[in-house]
Design a protein around this motif. Structure first.
Motif, PDB file in Angstrom:
ATOM      1  N   ASP A 114      19.147   8.287   5.692  1.00  0.00           N
ATOM      2  CA  ASP A 114      20.003   8.625   6.833  1.00  0.00           C
ATOM      3  C   ASP A 114      19.533   7.939   8.115  1.00  0.00           C
ATOM      4  N   GLY A 115      19.196   6.667   8.000  1.00  0.00           N
ATOM      5  CA  GLY A 115      18.805   5.898   9.162  1.00  0.00           C
ATOM      6  C   GLY A 115      17.346   6.020   9.557  1.00  0.00           C
ATOM      7  N   GLU A 116      16.592   6.840   8.853  1.00  0.00           N
ATOM      8  CA  GLU A 116      15.170   7.023   9.120  1.00  0.00           C
ATOM      9  C   GLU A 116      14.365   6.485   7.947  1.00  0.00           C
ATOM     10  N   THR A 117      13.174   5.981   8.218  1.00  0.00           N
ATOM     11  CA  THR A 117      12.302   5.491   7.157  1.00  0.00           C
ATOM     12  C   THR A 117      11.243   6.534   6.826  1.00  0.00           C
ATOM     13  N   VAL A 118      11.205   6.939   5.571  1.00  0.00           N
ATOM     14  CA  VAL A 118      10.193   7.871   5.080  1.00  0.00           C
ATOM     15  C   VAL A 118       9.149   7.057   4.328  1.00  0.00           C
ATOM     16  N   THR A 119       7.898   7.154   4.748  1.00  0.00           N
ATOM     17  CA  THR A 119       6.819   6.382   4.140  1.00  0.00           C
ATOM     18  C   THR A 119       5.949   7.292   3.280  1.00  0.00           C
ATOM     19  N   VAL A 120       5.783   6.915   2.005  1.00  0.00           N
ATOM     20  CA  VAL A 120       5.003   7.710   1.055  1.00  0.00           C
ATOM     21  C   VAL A 120       4.141   6.783   0.210  1.00  0.00           C
ATOM     22  N   ASP A 121       3.309   7.383  -0.622  1.00  0.00           N
ATOM     23  CA  ASP A 121       2.476   6.598  -1.529  1.00  0.00           C
ATOM     24  C   ASP A 121       3.186   6.279  -2.835  1.00  0.00           C
ATOM     25  N   ASP A 174       0.805  -1.216   0.000  1.00  0.00           N
ATOM     26  CA  ASP A 174       0.000   0.000   0.000  1.00  0.00           C
ATOM     27  C   ASP A 174       0.838   1.265   0.000  1.00  0.00           C
ATOM     28  N   SER A 175       2.106   1.155   0.319  1.00  0.00           N
ATOM     29  CA  SER A 175       2.941   2.345   0.413  1.00  0.00           C
ATOM     30  C   SER A 175       4.372   1.998   0.027  1.00  0.00           C
ATOM     31  N   THR A 176       5.224   3.009   0.053  1.00  0.00           N
ATOM     32  CA  THR A 176       6.629   2.851  -0.283  1.00  0.00           C
ATOM     33  C   THR A 176       7.474   3.386   0.854  1.00  0.00           C
ATOM     34  N   GLU A 177       8.501   2.644   1.219  1.00  0.00           N
ATOM     35  CA  GLU A 177       9.401   3.063   2.287  1.00  0.00           C
ATOM     36  C   GLU A 177      10.766   3.403   1.706  1.00  0.00           C
ATOM     37  N   VAL A 178      11.281   4.563   2.111  1.00  0.00           N
ATOM     38  CA  VAL A 178      12.596   5.017   1.673  1.00  0.00           C
ATOM     39  C   VAL A 178      13.462   5.205   2.911  1.00  0.00           C
ATOM     40  N   ASP A 179      14.595   4.509   2.950  1.00  0.00           N
ATOM     41  CA  ASP A 179      15.525   4.651   4.068  1.00  0.00           C
ATOM     42  C   ASP A 179      16.429   5.852   3.796  1.00  0.00           C
TER      43      ASP A 179
END
Length: 403
Positions: free
Chosen positions: A229-236, A222-227
């Motif tokens: 700098d050690g953090e996960t950014v969740t977007v569509d 349902d979404s996309t995760e981008v790592d």
């Protein structure tokens, strides 16, 4: 020398962008009445690229507004338009090309094959919904995805990335820009001016992250995760805007001289390539510039127009060089900007900003890039009376106080 319009072999233009559309227009308006043909691998007649990231994404008009001419124009002006017909080979020695399995002759050949989006394998292999913005269909798919409340990550803080961010915010999309450089547009504008663009987008609610390192990208369904700098950014979904690559495959296969550093087809100041009867214009041309004193490849709207005009004049029998300085523009939120010049590989050693800068609207100011006291580029923001003065100053040696 002007082509003999009594010969049966046409002037052939390969490409479906603004350069191709402008060239055939200039030839017909300039009095050439011989056979003329255009081959493009896209399903549409030649069209401009800027509306893809500007007006269309902002719902200011349909994509058909980007067409150089409606399809009927080509038949009315006896231009043999071949859409969805990629040229697969050219043979300069015999003045022939191959398209759709057929071989045809040409009197003169103009390559206007443009650029293709630079891909990011990390994104392409992730299984996520990834967008690029280069062609008609790309713009249609991206606009459909810009829905209120959706989340978009833009990898790359160049002109395309920033313009899409501006359009996306106008539709209520949550936007994060992921840029590896210290600032968006850092290599082009330098610290001070580039930071103004970053501040502009932050003031409009964009999460601008600079100097980042992307560790991985994955789809969760349902979404996309981008790592990041050690953090996960969740977007569509993702938009990748990391530049473009000149499409010189035809030229390379035909043995034309291609510059390894710029990736462009080498031409003289009249846009002639190393092969007799073959010209290159627009994004792919790495052309000698008589004013700047070096070869230059530029991926901008105005250059496509100016190149096409120069080659049309040469094909009509007039000895014409490409002398226009590089020019481009952008519109983001309430900011409008025009830029003239090109610092080149040596870059600049000083930036001078004059006027009022501001977060929410960009302010109103001019900026100058200098090297050794010579102005190598100039730009205005929201100061529409300044462009003629900027053109007159770029290339000259000045006292900084006079700016």
């Amino acid at each position: 020398m002007a082509p003999d319009s009594t010969k049966s072999a046409p002037i052939v233009v390969v490409g479906g962008g603004l350069a191709a559309g402008t060239l055939v227009t200039e030839l017909r308006e300039g009095g050439y009445d011989g056979p003329l043909a255009v081959y493009t691998d896209e399903a549409h007649p030649p069209y401009e690229r800027p509306p893809l990231s500007k007006d269309f994404l902002l719902d200011k008009g349909p994509l058909s507004n980007a067409l150089v001419h409606p399809q009927d124009w080509y038949a009315e002006h006896r231009v043999d338009l071949h859409t969805s017909t990629p040229v697969t080979a050219i043979d300069p020695a015999h003045h022939q090309l191959t398209a759709a399995g057929d071989t045809t002759s040409y009197s003169q050949l103009v390559l206007a094959t443009g650029s293709r989006a630079r891909h990011l394998p990390l994104a392409d292999d992730s299984g996520a919904e990834v967008h690029y913005l280069r062609q008609w269909g790309d713009a249609e798919r991206l606009r459909a995805a810009l829905t209120e409340g959706s989340r978009l990550a833009i990898i790359g803080g160049g002109w395309i990335g920033l313009e899409v961010a501006s359009a996306a915010r106008s539709h209520g999309v949550e936007v994060v820009i992921l840029e590896m450089a210290p600032q968006p547009l850092h290599a082009v504008l330098g610290d001070e001016v580039a930071s103004l663009f970053a501040d502009l987008h932050r003031a409009h609610g964009v999460d601008v992250r600079t100097g980042v390192k992307i560790g991985g990208i994955r789809s969760t369904g349902d979404s996309t995760e981008v790592d990041v700098d050690g953090e996960t950014v969740t977007v569509d979904r993702l938009l990748v805007g990391i530049g473009a690559v000149p499409d010189v495959s035809l030229a390379e296969a035909a043995g034309l001289t291609v510059d390894k550093q710029s990736g462009g087809v080498r031409t003289d100041s009249r846009l002639r390539t190393s092969a007799d009867g073959v010209w290159a214009i627009g994004d792919i041309a790495n052309a000698d510039h008589p004013v700047l004193g070096r070869a230059l490849r530029v991926e901008h709207w105005d250059t496509a127009i100016q190149h096409a005009k120069v080659v049309a004049q040469n094909l009509l029998g007039n000895d014409t060089e490409h002398e226009a300085l590089p020019y481009f523009f952008t519109d983001q939120y309430d900011l409008g900007m025009e830029y003239v010049g090109n610092p080149g590989p040596e870059g600049f050693d000083q930036v001078v900003v004059r006027g009022r800068t501001g977060d929410h609207d960009g302010g109103q100011f001019t900026a100058w890039w200098l090297r050794g006291g010579r102005v190598v580029a100039g730009m205005h923001v929201n100061d529409w009376d300044a462009i003629d003065h900027i053109r007159s100053v770029v290339g000259t040696v000045v006292d900084v106080a006079d700016l």
